[in-house]
Design an enzyme around this catalytic site. Structure first.
Site, mmCIF file in Angstrom:
data_model
loop_
_atom_site.group_PDB
_atom_site.id
_atom_site.type_symbol
_atom_site.label_atom_id
_atom_site.label_comp_id
_atom_site.label_asym_id
_atom_site.label_seq_id
_atom_site.Cartn_x
_atom_site.Cartn_y
_atom_site.Cartn_z
ATOM 1 N N GLU A 276 0.677 -1.312 0.116
ATOM 2 C CA GLU A 276 -0.162 -0.269 0.514
ATOM 3 C C GLU A 276 0.982 1.507 0.008
ATOM 4 O O GLU A 276 0.699 2.078 -0.378
ATOM 5 C CB GLU A 276 -1.178 0.135 0.545
ATOM 6 C CG GLU A 276 -2.546 -1.209 1.071
ATOM 7 C CD GLU A 276 -3.001 -1.081 -0.076
ATOM 8 O OE1 GLU A 276 -3.426 -0.078 -1.155
ATOM 9 O OE2 GLU A 276 -2.934 -2.424 -0.756
ATOM 10 N N TRP A 279 1.269 2.087 -3.632
ATOM 11 C CA TRP A 279 0.735 2.785 -4.479
ATOM 12 C C TRP A 279 0.700 4.118 -4.045
ATOM 13 O O TRP A 279 0.644 5.079 -4.668
ATOM 14 C CB TRP A 279 -0.479 2.417 -3.894
ATOM 15 C CG TRP A 279 -1.242 1.208 -4.795
ATOM 16 C CD1 TRP A 279 -1.068 0.043 -3.636
ATOM 17 C CD2 TRP A 279 -1.364 0.736 -5.765
ATOM 18 N NE1 TRP A 279 -1.743 -0.906 -4.509
ATOM 19 C CE2 TRP A 279 -1.707 -0.623 -6.013
ATOM 20 C CE3 TRP A 279 -1.686 1.644 -6.747
ATOM 21 C CZ2 TRP A 279 -2.604 -0.684 -7.506
ATOM 22 C CZ3 TRP A 279 -2.185 1.448 -8.001
ATOM 23 C CH2 TRP A 279 -2.775 -0.117 -7.968
ATOM 24 N N TRP A 307 -19.985 14.793 -19.094
ATOM 25 C CA TRP A 307 -20.985 14.727 -17.439
ATOM 26 C C TRP A 307 -21.391 15.595 -17.663
ATOM 27 O O TRP A 307 -22.198 16.392 -18.213
ATOM 28 C CB TRP A 307 -19.469 15.527 -17.304
ATOM 29 C CG TRP A 307 -18.264 14.661 -17.495
ATOM 30 C CD1 TRP A 307 -17.020 14.704 -18.244
ATOM 31 C CD2 TRP A 307 -17.692 13.207 -16.735
ATOM 32 N NE1 TRP A 307 -16.275 14.193 -17.714
ATOM 33 C CE2 TRP A 307 -16.476 13.203 -17.095
ATOM 34 C CE3 TRP A 307 -18.488 12.768 -15.984
ATOM 35 C CZ2 TRP A 307 -16.211 11.864 -16.439
ATOM 36 C CZ3 TRP A 307 -18.117 11.365 -15.072
ATOM 37 C CH2 TRP A 307 -16.100 10.854 -15.609
ATOM 38 N N ASN A 342 -11.012 3.385 2.992
ATOM 39 C CA ASN A 342 -10.332 3.318 1.987
ATOM 40 C C ASN A 342 -11.323 3.141 0.899
ATOM 41 O O ASN A 342 -11.809 3.494 -0.680
ATOM 42 C CB ASN A 342 -9.048 3.346 1.589
ATOM 43 C CG ASN A 342 -8.141 2.029 -0.278
ATOM 44 O OD1 ASN A 342 -8.711 3.338 -1.055
ATOM 45 N ND2 ASN A 342 -8.623 0.859 -0.722
ATOM 46 N N TRP A 360 -15.477 13.603 -12.013
ATOM 47 C CA TRP A 360 -14.375 12.889 -11.430
ATOM 48 C C TRP A 360 -13.905 14.093 -11.054
ATOM 49 O O TRP A 360 -13.240 14.127 -9.702
ATOM 50 C CB TRP A 360 -13.872 12.224 -12.011
ATOM 51 C CG TRP A 360 -12.592 12.465 -12.966
ATOM 52 C CD1 TRP A 360 -12.958 12.447 -14.236
ATOM 53 C CD2 TRP A 360 -11.001 12.692 -12.887
ATOM 54 N NE1 TRP A 360 -11.463 12.834 -14.908
ATOM 55 C CE2 TRP A 360 -11.176 13.542 -14.476
ATOM 56 C CE3 TRP A 360 -10.357 13.312 -11.954
ATOM 57 C CZ2 TRP A 360 -9.428 13.924 -14.342
ATOM 58 C CZ3 TRP A 360 -9.617 14.226 -11.869
ATOM 59 C CH2 TRP A 360 -8.882 14.113 -13.425
ATOM 60 N N TRP A 383 -9.067 9.108 -8.143
ATOM 61 C CA TRP A 383 -9.945 9.740 -8.547
ATOM 62 C C TRP A 383 -9.520 9.128 -10.442
ATOM 63 O O TRP A 383 -11.080 8.767 -10.948
ATOM 64 C CB TRP A 383 -10.331 10.976 -9.090
ATOM 65 C CG TRP A 383 -10.716 11.407 -7.780
ATOM 66 C CD1 TRP A 383 -10.405 12.076 -6.401
ATOM 67 C CD2 TRP A 383 -12.615 11.408 -7.153
ATOM 68 N NE1 TRP A 383 -11.202 11.976 -5.065
ATOM 69 C CE2 TRP A 383 -12.798 11.780 -5.690
ATOM 70 C CE3 TRP A 383 -13.435 11.185 -7.795
ATOM 71 C CZ2 TRP A 383 -13.637 11.876 -5.083
ATOM 72 C CZ3 TRP A 383 -15.119 11.051 -7.742
ATOM 73 C CH2 TRP A 383 -15.050 11.119 -5.537
HETATM 74 P P1 FAD Z 1 -3.455 2.569 4.893
HETATM 75 O O1 FAD Z 1 -4.663 1.073 4.702
HETATM 76 O O2 FAD Z 1 -3.015 1.701 6.635
HETATM 77 O O3 FAD Z 1 -2.266 2.320 4.229
HETATM 78 C C1 FAD Z 1 -0.909 2.998 4.623
HETATM 79 C C2 FAD Z 1 -0.557 4.244 3.927
HETATM 80 O O4 FAD Z 1 -0.683 3.383 2.407
HETATM 81 C C3 FAD Z 1 -1.704 5.282 3.882
HETATM 82 O O5 FAD Z 1 -1.453 5.809 4.731
HETATM 83 C C4 FAD Z 1 -1.228 5.948 2.623
HETATM 84 O O6 FAD Z 1 -0.583 7.034 1.842
HETATM 85 C C5 FAD Z 1 -0.739 5.170 1.496
HETATM 86 N N1 FAD Z 1 -2.285 4.797 0.556
HETATM 87 C C6 FAD Z 1 -2.530 2.814 0.633
HETATM 88 N N2 FAD Z 1 -4.115 3.165 0.153
HETATM 89 C C7 FAD Z 1 -3.481 4.104 -0.856
HETATM 90 C C8 FAD Z 1 -3.597 4.631 -2.562
HETATM 91 N N3 FAD Z 1 -5.065 3.924 -2.875
HETATM 92 N N4 FAD Z 1 -3.341 5.360 -2.950
HETATM 93 C C9 FAD Z 1 -1.964 6.313 -2.602
HETATM 94 N N5 FAD Z 1 -2.167 5.777 -1.259
HETATM 95 C C10 FAD Z 1 -1.956 4.971 -0.524
HETATM 96 N N6 FAD Z 1 -5.284 9.243 0.074
HETATM 97 C C11 FAD Z 1 -3.959 9.924 0.324
HETATM 98 O O7 FAD Z 1 -3.061 10.020 1.284
HETATM 99 N N7 FAD Z 1 -4.086 11.196 -0.153
HETATM 100 C C12 FAD Z 1 -5.796 11.133 -0.399
HETATM 101 O O8 FAD Z 1 -6.203 12.350 -1.363
HETATM 102 C C13 FAD Z 1 -6.512 10.283 -1.149
HETATM 103 N N8 FAD Z 1 -7.665 10.683 -2.479
HETATM 104 C C14 FAD Z 1 -7.627 9.573 -2.630
HETATM 105 C C15 FAD Z 1 -9.258 9.576 -3.491
HETATM 106 C C16 FAD Z 1 -9.754 8.795 -3.398
HETATM 107 C C17 FAD Z 1 -10.739 8.870 -4.716
HETATM 108 C C18 FAD Z 1 -9.609 7.190 -3.193
HETATM 109 C C19 FAD Z 1 -10.572 5.801 -3.528
HETATM 110 C C20 FAD Z 1 -9.433 7.140 -2.296
HETATM 111 C C21 FAD Z 1 -7.942 8.141 -2.225
HETATM 112 N N9 FAD Z 1 -6.934 7.526 -0.961
HETATM 113 C C22 FAD Z 1 -5.577 8.921 -0.788
HETATM 114 C C23 FAD Z 1 -5.856 7.200 -0.835
HETATM 115 C C24 FAD Z 1 -6.081 6.160 0.404
HETATM 116 O O9 FAD Z 1 -7.585 6.207 0.531
HETATM 117 C C25 FAD Z 1 -6.036 7.013 1.290
HETATM 118 O O10 FAD Z 1 -4.522 6.643 1.064
HETATM 119 C C26 FAD Z 1 -6.120 5.422 2.613
HETATM 120 O O11 FAD Z 1 -7.833 5.436 2.821
HETATM 121 C C27 FAD Z 1 -5.495 5.947 4.275
HETATM 122 O O12 FAD Z 1 -5.682 4.708 4.963
HETATM 123 P P2 FAD Z 1 -5.129 4.677 5.854
HETATM 124 O O13 FAD Z 1 -3.899 5.353 6.292
HETATM 125 O O14 FAD Z 1 -5.430 3.993 6.720
HETATM 126 O O15 FAD Z 1 -4.349 3.126 4.333
#
Ligand code: FAD
Length: 490
Positions: A276, A279, A307, A342, A360, A383
């Site tokens: 993660e 990502w 849109w 997420n 979006w 997005w």
């Molecule tokens: P965990 O599952 O604990 O993951 C650990 C870390 O990995 C996160 O803190 C984050 O830094 C990174 N990570 C995890 N999933 C993703 C992902 N899909 N993309 C990029 N990094 C990821 N994340 C943001 O940090 N900022 C945003 O503005 C943001 N906008 C989003 C918009 C949409 C529409 C979606 C679907 C996802 C978005 N995310 C964003 C990604 C993700 O949802 C969050 O990083 C995650 O929910 C954070 O929770 P966590 O720290 O518990 O994640």
């Protein structure tokens, strides 16, 4: 000779390479933070981010004071503020950790050239990511556009450096330059103060970040792989705002997870969690390769998508009043706490784009304003991923059914009950589809559809057909992307 240490999105003392380098240089160090409204180009911080920044700066200032130092706050265009500080302090060098947002990176490169020409050392360091975006390349030397080979290339490269410990004390100057008063920046909301839920949910700052990491290692990591998709349990780390603001560095998290894995060799979740973080690296890699990511679809076919512009529907989505409980719970979690799980981000984004067929970018900007972890790369990347127009994106025709998603990932409805309190008495069988519940059940649960809770603003089946028809009408192949920086297939 005095050096300026320029804090930006690296609001920590632990594993801060610019700070470590400043201390190695041996002279007095003046830590500064500049509130530069133009720093991120068209993306000035949203309300939730400003709230976070206030508290994070206060925490950093306290940590510096505890080491005998200070945090000097200034507001204005970074080049002008730095000029003024160099004049006042006679600084010989400015050190900072790199940011990767296009406008910041461009500004920093221009500053670096200018300072060097004037004989002032301007050194930048890698502190935000595990891998510098431009160092990871396909065999053909181009950026990646598919995650799996990108992450494989990162893992083959390896060599993630050991994090530096925070310094015990800081070399200070004899005279300090003037600092603004943080409260005077008015980053906190007043009239109304909508931040009560944020205060309850978060402790911004380095100590809060470390505490959250420890709690996750103790209670969350072992079950992460199976629980990360469940919004009804605290299955993920919730480290995203701390990572965004650089209150904890990715190398520190990586190392902590490696140690946990070494102690429990069967811990499969460690690699899942590290992926993660991958990502996050990939989103930054793409933003650097394709600076148009926040504004334009990478798949140019989507530039012609028809849109809708229904403002009432957009408002219902923003306020969590779509009539689909899992979507509404997510949007209300976002409004109350500045964060959304997420899985629910994906469901809510899919609903906006595919059920409501709203652009979006309208969702991207709402998230930008309301998320405490609003991050240019992650937000735009995700997005576009949900919209099906990004790199390595979910295919457009994969449309989330909000009822089935709710039933699968919030099986007892605990998440919905927590954030959509007017449905809290509804039995589990109907919690994700109240409009199908018998009248007597609704009565008993105190729910009057259309009054206490909305009826669905669209029928998901109809909306799905319309979305697929609009997609079918798009040109079949993507015209060549604009510019020369288009990544080759990864
Ligand atoms: P965990 O599952 O604990 O993951 C650990 C870390 O990995 C996160 O803190 C984050 O830094 C990174 N990570 C995890 N999933 C993703 C992902 N899909 N993309 C990029 N990094 C990821 N994340 C943001 O940090 N900022 C945003 O503005 C943001 N906008 C989003 C918009 C949409 C529409 C979606 C679907 C996802 C978005 N995310 C964003 C990604 C993700 O949802 C969050 O990083 C995650 O929910 C954070 O929770 P966590 O720290 O518990 O994640």
């Amino acid at each position: 000779m005095t050096d300026l240490l320029w804090f930006r999105q690296d609001l920590r003392l632990d594993d801060n390479p610019a700070l470590a380098a400043a201390i190695r240089r041996g002279g007095p160090v003046i830590p500064i933070f500049i509130l530069d409204p133009k720093g991120d180009g068209d993306w000035p911080s949203g309300g939730a981010a400003r709230w976070w920044l206030h508290h994070s700066l206060a925490a950093l200032a306290d940590a510096l004071t505890a080491r005998g130092s200070r945090l000097v706050l200034r507001r204005g265009a970074a080049s002008e503020v730095l000029e003024d500080l160099i004049e006042q302090t006679g600084a010989a060098a400015i050190l900072w950790n790199r940011r990767h947002e296009p406008a910041s990176a461009e500004r920093d490169a221009a500053l670096q050239r200018d300072l060097k020409q004037r004989g002032i050392a301007a050194e930048s360091f890698s502190g935000a990511l595990l891998f510098e975006p431009k160092e990871i390349r396909t065999g053909a030397g181009t950026p990646f556009k598919v995650f799996t080979p990108f992450w494989r290339a990162c893992m083959e490269r390896g060599g993630i450096a050991e994090p530096h410990a925070a310094p015990k004390d800081m070399p200070v100057p004899r005279r300090w330059p003037h600092s603004d008063d943080l409260a005077g920046w008015k980053l906190l909301p007043t009239n109304p103060d909508w931040a009560g839920g944020l205060r309850q949910a978060w402790t911004p700052g380095e100590a809060g970040a470390r505490k959250r990491l420890s709690a996750f290692l103790r209670q969350g990591l072992a079950g992460y792989e199976t629980r990360r998709d469940r919004p009804d349990v605290d299955g993920s780390s919730a480290l995203s705002p701390h990572l965004h603001w650089g209150e904890i560095g990715p190398r520190r998290i990586w190392q902590a997870v490696e140690h946990a894995a070494a102690e429990a060799p069967k811990l499969r979740s460690a690699a899942a969690y590290q992926r993660e973080l991958g990502w996050r690296e990939f989103a930054a890699h793409l933003l650097v390769a394709r600076p148009e990511l926040p504004a334009e679809p990478l798949d140019r076919r989507f530039a012609d998508y028809p849109w809708e512009t229904d403002r009432k529907a957009l408002k219902a989505w923003q306020q969590g009043r779509t009539g689909y409980p899992i979507v509404d719970a997510g949007m209300r979690q976002l409004w109350q706490t500045g964060w959304m799980h997420n899985r629910v981000r994906m469901i809510a984004a899919s609903f906006l784009i595919k059920d409501l067929r709203l652009h979006w970018r309208t969702g991207e900007s709402w998230f930008w304003d309301t998320l405490v972890d609003a991050d240019l790369a992650n937000n735009a990347f995700n997005w576009q991923w949900v919209a099906g127009c990004g790199a390595d994106a979910a295919p457009y025709f994969r449309i989330f059914n909000p009822v089935l998603q709710g039933e699968k990932f919030d099986p007892d409805g605990a998440y919905v009950r927590r954030f959509v309190s007017e449905l809290s008495q509804l039995p589990q069988k109907w919690i994700h589809k109240p409009w199908q519940a018998p009248a007597a059940v609704l009565d008993e649960a105190g729910v009057t559809l259309g009054r206490t809770y909305p009826r669905p603003i669209v029928d998901h089946g109809d909306a799905r057909r319309l979305a697929l028809a609009a997609f079918e009408a798009l040109p079949k192949s993507s015209p060549a992307p604009r510019g020369s920086s288009a990544p080759a297939a990864g």
